[in-house]
Design a protein around this motif. Structure first.
Motif, mmCIF file in Angstrom:
data_model
loop_
_atom_site.group_PDB
_atom_site.id
_atom_site.type_symbol
_atom_site.label_atom_id
_atom_site.label_comp_id
_atom_site.label_asym_id
_atom_site.label_seq_id
_atom_site.Cartn_x
_atom_site.Cartn_y
_atom_site.Cartn_z
ATOM 1 N N VAL A 308 0.859 -1.179 0.000
ATOM 2 C CA VAL A 308 0.000 0.000 0.000
ATOM 3 C C VAL A 308 0.899 1.234 0.000
ATOM 4 O O VAL A 308 1.921 1.279 0.703
ATOM 5 N N TYR A 309 0.551 2.205 -0.805
ATOM 6 C CA TYR A 309 1.348 3.424 -0.967
ATOM 7 C C TYR A 309 0.554 4.615 -0.437
ATOM 8 O O TYR A 309 -0.582 4.841 -0.861
ATOM 9 N N PHE A 310 1.153 5.362 0.484
ATOM 10 C CA PHE A 310 0.555 6.610 0.960
ATOM 11 C C PHE A 310 1.181 7.743 0.164
ATOM 12 O O PHE A 310 2.375 8.051 0.318
ATOM 13 N N VAL A 311 0.379 8.330 -0.701
ATOM 14 C CA VAL A 311 0.867 9.302 -1.675
ATOM 15 C C VAL A 311 0.581 10.719 -1.187
ATOM 16 O O VAL A 311 -0.546 11.042 -0.804
ATOM 17 N N ILE A 312 1.628 11.563 -1.204
ATOM 18 C CA ILE A 312 1.459 12.990 -0.935
ATOM 19 C C ILE A 312 1.436 13.701 -2.282
ATOM 20 O O ILE A 312 2.391 13.617 -3.060
ATOM 21 N N GLU A 313 0.343 14.365 -2.566
ATOM 22 C CA GLU A 313 0.220 15.047 -3.843
ATOM 23 C C GLU A 313 1.203 16.206 -3.949
ATOM 24 O O GLU A 313 1.761 16.681 -2.947
ATOM 25 N N GLU A 314 1.404 16.646 -5.171
ATOM 26 C CA GLU A 314 2.319 17.753 -5.431
ATOM 27 C C GLU A 314 1.879 19.009 -4.675
ATOM 28 O O GLU A 314 0.696 19.321 -4.608
ATOM 29 N N GLY A 315 2.844 19.698 -4.091
ATOM 30 C CA GLY A 315 2.547 20.930 -3.380
ATOM 31 C C GLY A 315 3.216 21.021 -2.023
ATOM 32 O O GLY A 315 3.322 22.111 -1.445
ATOM 33 N N GLY A 488 -2.210 19.438 7.775
ATOM 34 C CA GLY A 488 -2.840 20.680 7.328
ATOM 35 C C GLY A 488 -2.725 20.898 5.839
ATOM 36 O O GLY A 488 -2.759 22.043 5.367
ATOM 37 N N THR A 489 -2.624 19.812 5.082
ATOM 38 C CA THR A 489 -2.392 19.965 3.648
ATOM 39 C C THR A 489 -3.654 20.334 2.874
ATOM 40 O O THR A 489 -3.572 20.918 1.794
ATOM 41 N N SER A 490 -4.838 19.968 3.418
ATOM 42 C CA SER A 490 -6.066 20.248 2.678
ATOM 43 C C SER A 490 -6.280 21.738 2.493
ATOM 44 O O SER A 490 -6.856 22.185 1.498
ATOM 45 N N LEU A 491 -5.786 22.528 3.461
ATOM 46 C CA LEU A 491 -5.913 23.985 3.346
ATOM 47 C C LEU A 491 -4.969 24.548 2.293
ATOM 48 O O LEU A 491 -5.170 25.666 1.810
ATOM 49 N N LYS A 492 -3.946 23.777 1.922
ATOM 50 C CA LYS A 492 -2.958 24.237 0.947
ATOM 51 C C LYS A 492 -3.216 23.676 -0.454
ATOM 52 O O LYS A 492 -2.426 23.911 -1.360
ATOM 53 N N GLY A 493 -4.303 22.924 -0.614
ATOM 54 C CA GLY A 493 -4.698 22.469 -1.946
ATOM 55 C C GLY A 493 -4.172 21.118 -2.360
ATOM 56 O O GLY A 493 -4.247 20.778 -3.545
ATOM 57 N N TYR A 494 -3.640 20.329 -1.441
ATOM 58 C CA TYR A 494 -3.225 18.966 -1.780
ATOM 59 C C TYR A 494 -3.537 18.063 -0.589
ATOM 60 O O TYR A 494 -3.897 18.543 0.488
#
Length: 695
Positions: A308-315, A488-494
């Motif tokens: 399983v891969y936990f992916v951090i989106e670009e940003g 807190g990444t959802s507030l930064k768009g990813y």
């Protein structure tokens, strides 16, 4: 070339023979290919099933009075024409939506012919048998008689067909693709079938009656036969009228029927939440499939499940200390960092289904780059990377052995050495080289000056059942949501999201209970509204229809629990279809009851059951039962479970509720006689022989 390699790979492993070695194997497209192979193996069974249904329809439409008049009384040609009309409606639906670019699915191809055949055959039997029981009035022509009979039964056919059409089209609002596609195709097929039946079939039926009345043989209509025999009621109709209906509605049978069906309903409600969700992968495989051995070996021998891969989106900013601390798992990192939360989840592996701490490219990068290790070195002449295995005096550490050099790299330093880490192959002198483990884990942007999306890999625990796979996917998504919130990444768009190869098959089950409730409620709502309007705003009649259909669907869940049928996309489509077919079992009898002019509810229920019950029984019930039984001999487990068992339950429960429970319920709480309809019918038949029969 890829397919050639795949087939050679599979053939090689199948034929590999070593007494001391057993290989269990699978490839990326193995499941898809084995499903296709299984589907093809059951083509003959499906053909035989439909052939039996077609043969029954062709023969049973006729009312043969004697062997001598068999060819005159039979309606084989008309039955074949009715089947062609049903198949034409399915073909039209497939063609219209295929032209619109909506892709076909295997469920659509397998289920819709069964559905439309059930609906179409029921309507055909109602038209033919109602005309056969009718007597032509004095000075009435054939076309006038057909028009009068059609005026009696067409509203009932329109009621059921339009209810099903609206219910299916509303089912297209479902979020589940399989249900949405099925509902669109089914709604159009049922609607076209209705149009063709009241136009083409009625016209062909009129021609067939003319043939029969002129004593011409069926199929070879140019041959005439001597007129023999007279009008007589068919055996099944007499049985319903003189034996079954009076017996069912006797004073001691009615409360018994209500008690039995209330007991079945109570049992089904009790086990409703015990129906398993998911689809066992082994059901979709042939019994001789090599993939079954692979599944069994994985469950028995492996200590780890799928990756399983936990992916951090670009940003995300990896060059800042704050950004690094929210991800890494070493000294100085946040207690709720990504790596730390995965580690904590792995400690509770029985619940989270996360088997191990994740591999962390950023922590390994920090170990690789620090000056105490021999991994990160540069040629002092060119400042290019020098691998740890190279013995050269010009190779020096990337960072000095100072207090600052021993700290984590950030800012420009972070991006300076990261490409070197990702290109470095591990060796005996430096096992931290990131090329093998993390070459695809980090996406470098803008000529290696920024970091895009990255992933952190771990493994699930061993997953054996559908429930295990669903729980693993749900818990991984929940963990990713917690990580996203803590970073807190959802507030930064990813965001952070999990991915594993099996999620695409099991994520549908996150919302399948809501989808099931939504689709059934939408179907019942559509049936209620349409029935209310078409029965002249008789809300109580519509409510009785919906109550009976709800009982059928609820009892279907009881059967699913007893017969180990899980709730998934296939069974949900069957439940939506069950709602449509149940309309056929209920609406005709309820409408016949509502227009009956007998004095008491019991008498009206008896008349409705006698007139419509035999058509429903000989039409949809016996037609589908003969074809369904053949499916029991299917080699495919998925056909045996989700088609034979569910179809058989749909037909038996529908017939039991429509022909046993519903007439009894109407005899107790059926809607009162509609005086407006009585007055209209008296005016319609005023001055005719039938006026005397209505009094």
């Amino acid at each position: 070339m890829t397919l050639f390699f795949f087939f050679r790979f599979i053939d090689f492993l199948k034929n590999y023979n070593e007494s001391n070695l057993t290989i269990a194997f699978s490839a990326e497209r193995s499941i898809e290919d084995e499903i296709n192979r299984e589907s093809n193996s059951d083509i003959n069974t499906i053909i035989i099933s439909y052939a039996i249904m077609f043969l029954y329809i062709s023969i049973s439409l006729g009312h043969v009075k004697s062997c001598w008049t068999f060819m005159v009384d039979s309606k084989i040609s008309l039955g074949v024409a009715g089947i062609v009309i049903v198949l034409s409606s399915v073909t039209c639906s497939l063609g219209i939506f295929s032209y619109a670019g909506i892709p076909l699915t295997l469920i659509v191809i397998e289920v819709i012919p069964f559905l439309v055949l059930a609906v179409g055959v029921d309507n055909i039997f109602i038209i033919v048998q109602t005309f056969r029981r009718d007597q032509r009035l004095q000075n009435e022509s054939l076309d006038q008689q057909i028009g009068r009979v059609l005026g009696d039964v067409a509203p009932s056919i329109f009621l059921s067909s339009f209810s099903e059409t609206v219910a299916f089209f509303l089912g297209s609002l479902s979020t589940m693709p399989a249900v949405r596609t099925f509902s669109i195709f089914a709604g159009m097929a049922v609607f076209i079938d209705f149009i063709l039946q009241i136009t083409c079939f009625v016209s062909l039926f009129g021609l067939d009656i003319q043939r029969q009345e002129s004593n011409r043989m069926d199929i070879v209509c140019c041959v005439k036969q001597e007129k023999v025999g007279r009008h007589s009621e068919e055996l099944l109709f007499r049985g319903f009228k003189n034996v079954y209906a009076p017996f069912l509605l006797t004073n001691w049978v009615r409360p018994t029927v209500i008690s039995v069906f209330v007991g079945l309903l109570s049992f089904s409600i009790a086990v409703l939440n015990k129906v398993e969700i998911g689809l066992n992968q082994s059901y979709s495989m042939p019994d001789d499939s090599y993939v079954l051995h692979y599944f069994e070996s994985m469950a028995e021998f492996l200590n780890a499940g799928p990756p399983v891969y936990f992916v951090i989106e670009e940003g995300h900013n990896y060059t800042s200390l704050e950004g690094q601390n929210s991800v890494c798992g070493g000294i100085g990192c946040n207690n709720d960092s990504l790596v730390q939360q995965i580690y904590t989840a792995a400690l509770l592996d029985n619940y989270t289904r996360i088997g191990f701490p994740s591999s962390s490219w950023i922590d390994d990068y920090f170990d690789w780059v620090k000056p105490q290790s021999s991994c990160c070195r540069l040629y002092n002449t060119s400042e290019t990377f020098c691998n740890a295995s190279v013995v050269n005096s010009s190779c020096v550490h990337c960072r000095p052995l100072t207090k600052e050099g021993k700290q984590r790299p950030y800012g420009e330093d972070f991006m300076t050495f990261l490409p070197m880490f990702l290109a470095d192959n591990p060796s005996p002198k430096c096992g931290k080289g990131g090329h093998a483990a993390y070459g695809s884990a980090v996406n470098l942007l803008d000529n290696n000056t920024a970091v895009g999306a990255t992933y952190f890999m771990t493994f699930h625990t061993v997953l054996k059942t559908s429930a295990d796979y669903i729980a693993a996917a749900e818990n991984a998504h929940s963990l990713a949501a917690n990580i996203t919130e803590s970073m807190g990444t959802s507030l930064k768009g990813y965001r952070v999201f999990p991915y594993s190869v099996f999620y695409v098959f099991y994520e549908q089950y996150f919302t399948i209970v809501k989808d099931t409730i939504f689709n059934i409620c939408m179907s019942l709502g559509a049936v209620f509204i349409v029935t209310t309007i078409l029965l002249g705003c008789e809300i109580w009649s519509a409510a009785i229809v919906c109550i009976t259909i709800s009982m059928i669907i609820t009892n279907m869940f009881g059967v699913m629990w007893l017969w180990n049928i899980s709730l998934n996309a296939v069974s949900l489509v069957n439940l939506v279809m069950c709602c449509g077919i149940s309309v056929e079992f209920c609406s005709h009898i309820v409408r016949a009851f509502s227009v009956s002019m007998k004095k008491t509810r019991v008498q009206r229920a008896e008349e409705a059951l006698a007139n419509m019950g035999s058509s429903v029984f000989s039409g949809i019930t016996l037609t589908k039962f003969g074809g369904i039984v053949i499916l029991a001999f299917s080699k495919s487990q998925i056909f045996q479970i989700f088609y034979f068992r569910m179809y058989l339950a749909i037909v038996l429960l529908g017939a039991a509720h429509g022909l046993v429970f519903l007439p009894v319920l109407l005899s107790y709480i059926g809607p009162p006689m509609n005086k407006g309809k009585v007055f209209a019918l008296h005016n319609h038949y005023k001055g005719t022989e039938r006026e005397r029969l209505l009094k």
